[in-house]
Design a protein around this motif. Structure first.
Motif, PDB file in Angstrom:
ATOM      1  N   THR A  76      -0.246  -0.451   3.197  1.00 12.67           N
ATOM      2  CA  THR A  76      -0.656  -1.479   2.240  1.00 12.67           C
ATOM      3  C   THR A  76      -1.033  -2.763   2.947  1.00 12.67           C
ATOM      4  OG1 THR A  76       0.814  -0.550   0.544  1.00 12.67           O
ATOM      5  CG2 THR A  76       0.071  -2.824   0.239  1.00 12.67           C
ATOM      6  N   VAL A 138       0.311   3.207  -2.462  1.00 13.30           N
ATOM      7  CA  VAL A 138      -0.550   2.260  -1.748  1.00 13.30           C
ATOM      8  C   VAL A 138      -1.618   1.692  -2.680  1.00 13.30           C
ATOM      9  CG1 VAL A 138      -2.296   2.049   0.064  1.00 13.30           C
ATOM     10  CG2 VAL A 138      -0.147   3.238   0.537  1.00 13.30           C
ATOM     11  N   TYR A 141      -0.155  -0.933  -4.995  1.00 13.22           N
ATOM     12  CA  TYR A 141       0.325  -2.054  -4.184  1.00 13.22           C
ATOM     13  C   TYR A 141      -0.827  -2.925  -3.712  1.00 13.22           C
ATOM     14  CZ  TYR A 141       5.050  -0.082  -3.919  1.00 13.22           C
ATOM     15  OH  TYR A 141       6.303   0.366  -4.229  1.00 13.22           O
ATOM     16  N   ILE A 142      -1.953  -2.296  -3.350  1.00 10.95           N
ATOM     17  CA  ILE A 142      -3.133  -3.063  -2.966  1.00 10.95           C
ATOM     18  C   ILE A 142      -3.648  -3.862  -4.156  1.00 10.95           C
ATOM     19  CG2 ILE A 142      -5.552  -2.879  -2.265  1.00 10.95           C
ATOM     20  CD1 ILE A 142      -4.789  -0.612  -0.440  1.00 10.95           C
ATOM     21  N   ALA A 202       5.642  -5.406  -0.584  1.00  8.84           N
ATOM     22  CA  ALA A 202       5.549  -3.954  -0.773  1.00  8.84           C
ATOM     23  C   ALA A 202       6.893  -3.282  -0.514  1.00  8.84           C
ATOM     24  CB  ALA A 202       4.480  -3.378   0.151  1.00  8.84           C
TER      25      ALA A 202
END
Length: 272
Positions: A76, A138, A141-142, A202
Motif C-alpha cells: 500500500t 491493498v 487501503y489505497i 495501513a
C-alpha cells in the motif's frame, strides 16, 4: 528564569507520562499473572511472568498476522506514495487546467467515512475474486491513503523553487527527467514522511480488514488481536502481550527513521 525552566520540564514530564500511560499500563498488564489482572489494580506485580506472551504466540497465529500486516502495509505504501508523487507533481509543477478542482475532488474523497464505502468496496473485491488475499486489502487501503498522500506531497512540491525546474528545461530536460532528477530527490524527506504515515495507517486499519479477509490465515494484526477471546472470558493478558509485540516493530521503525521524519515534517517551515 530558572523557575520557568523547571516548570517547563515538570510539564514536559507530565505530558510524556500521559501520552505513554496507555502503553505503560498495557505492558505492566502483560507481565502480570492472570489471577492478578482480574483481582488486583496494583501498578506492579511481585511475580512477573511471560506466560501471557507465550499464550499470545501459541493460541493464535500472531506472527502470521504480523506478516500479513507488513506485506499489505508495504505494498500500500509503495503504490500510494508512487501514484501520489506523480499526481502531486502534475498539479503543482505542470501547466494543467483545473488543478483547484482536482485537489477539491481529492479532498472531498478523503472525507468519506469508511463505513460509507465499505459495501460497494466489498462487492468490488468479491467480484474480482480478491477476498482473503493481500490485494483484496491493498485496493481499499489505497483508496483511503491516496487522497491524503497527494495533499501532503503537493505541499512539499510547492516549496521547491521553480527556478531549478526552469534551469532543467533550458538544459533540455523533459518533465519526467525533471521530476526524476530534481524534484523527487529534493522532496525525499516529504516522500519518506508520507510513506511512514501511510504505512502506520495501513498497519492499524481494522474495518476493511475485518470485512474483506475473513479467513484466519489472511487476517491482519488489528483483527487478529480482536479474536483473542474465549466463550466465557476475555484473556486480557494475552491481548496485552500481543499488543506489546505488534507495537514493537512500529516503535523501532519510528526510532530508526526519526531524523528523516522530523526533517520531512519541518521541511519548508523555515523560509530562507
Amino acid at each position: 528564569m530558572k523557575r520557568a525552566g523547571i516548570g517547563f520540564y515538570i510539564f514536559l514530564i507530565i505530558f510524556v507520562f500521559l501520552v505513554m500511560f496507555p502503553f505503560i499500563w498495557v505492558f505492566l498488564t502483560s507481565i502480570k499473572p492472570v489471577g492478578e489482572i482480574f483481582t488486583s489494580f496494583k501498578w506492579f506485580t511481585t511475580n512477573p511472568t511471560l506466560s501471557s506472551y507465550e499464550a499470545a504466540l501459541t493460541n493464535r497465529p500472531l506472527m502470521r498476522y504480523m506478516l500479513n500486516s507488513f506485506v499489505v502495509s508495504s505494498i500500500t505504501t509503495l503504490l500510494s506514495v508512487g501514484f501520489a508523487a506523480f499526481a502531486a507533481y502534475a498539479v503543482t509543477r505542470l501547466p494543467i487546467r483545473g488543478k483547484g478542482l482536482f485537489l477539491g475532488i481529492v479532498l472531498a474523497a478523503s472525507m468519506f467515512p469508511q463505513i460509507a464505502i465499505i459495501s460497494p468496496m466489498f462487492n468490488l473485491i468479491t467480484s474480482l475474486g480478491l477476498r482473503n488475499s493481500y490485494f483484496g486489502l491493498v485496493i481499499p487501503y489505497i483508496t483511503i491513503s491516496l487522497p491524503l498522500s497527494i495533499w501532503v506531497l503537493s505541499t512539499f512540491f510547492q516549496k521547491i523553487p521553480f527556478e531549478l525546474e526552469e534551469s532543467a528545461k533550458l538544459d533540455g530536460a523533459s518533465p519526467f527527467q525533471t521530476f526524476r532528477k530534481i524534484i523527487f530527490p529534493l522532496a525525499t524527506p516529504g516522500i519518506f514522511t508520507t510513506g511512514i504515515l501511510v504505512f502506520i495507517a495501513a498497519w492499524n486499519e481494522y474495518l476493511f480488514a475485518l470485512t474483506i479477509n475473513s479467513d484466519d490465515l489472511w487476517r491482519t494484526v488489528p483483527v487478529g488481536i480482536s479474536m483473542y477471546q474465549s466463550e466465557f472470558s476475555i484473556p486480557w493478558g494475552d491481548i496485552s502481550a500481543a499488543t506489546v509485540i505488534v507495537t514493537i516493530p512500529i516503535v523501532i521503525l519510528v526510532l530508526l527513521f526519526q531524523k528523516r521524519i522530523v526533517s520531512g515534517l519541518t521541511s519548508g517551515s523555515v523560509k530562507e
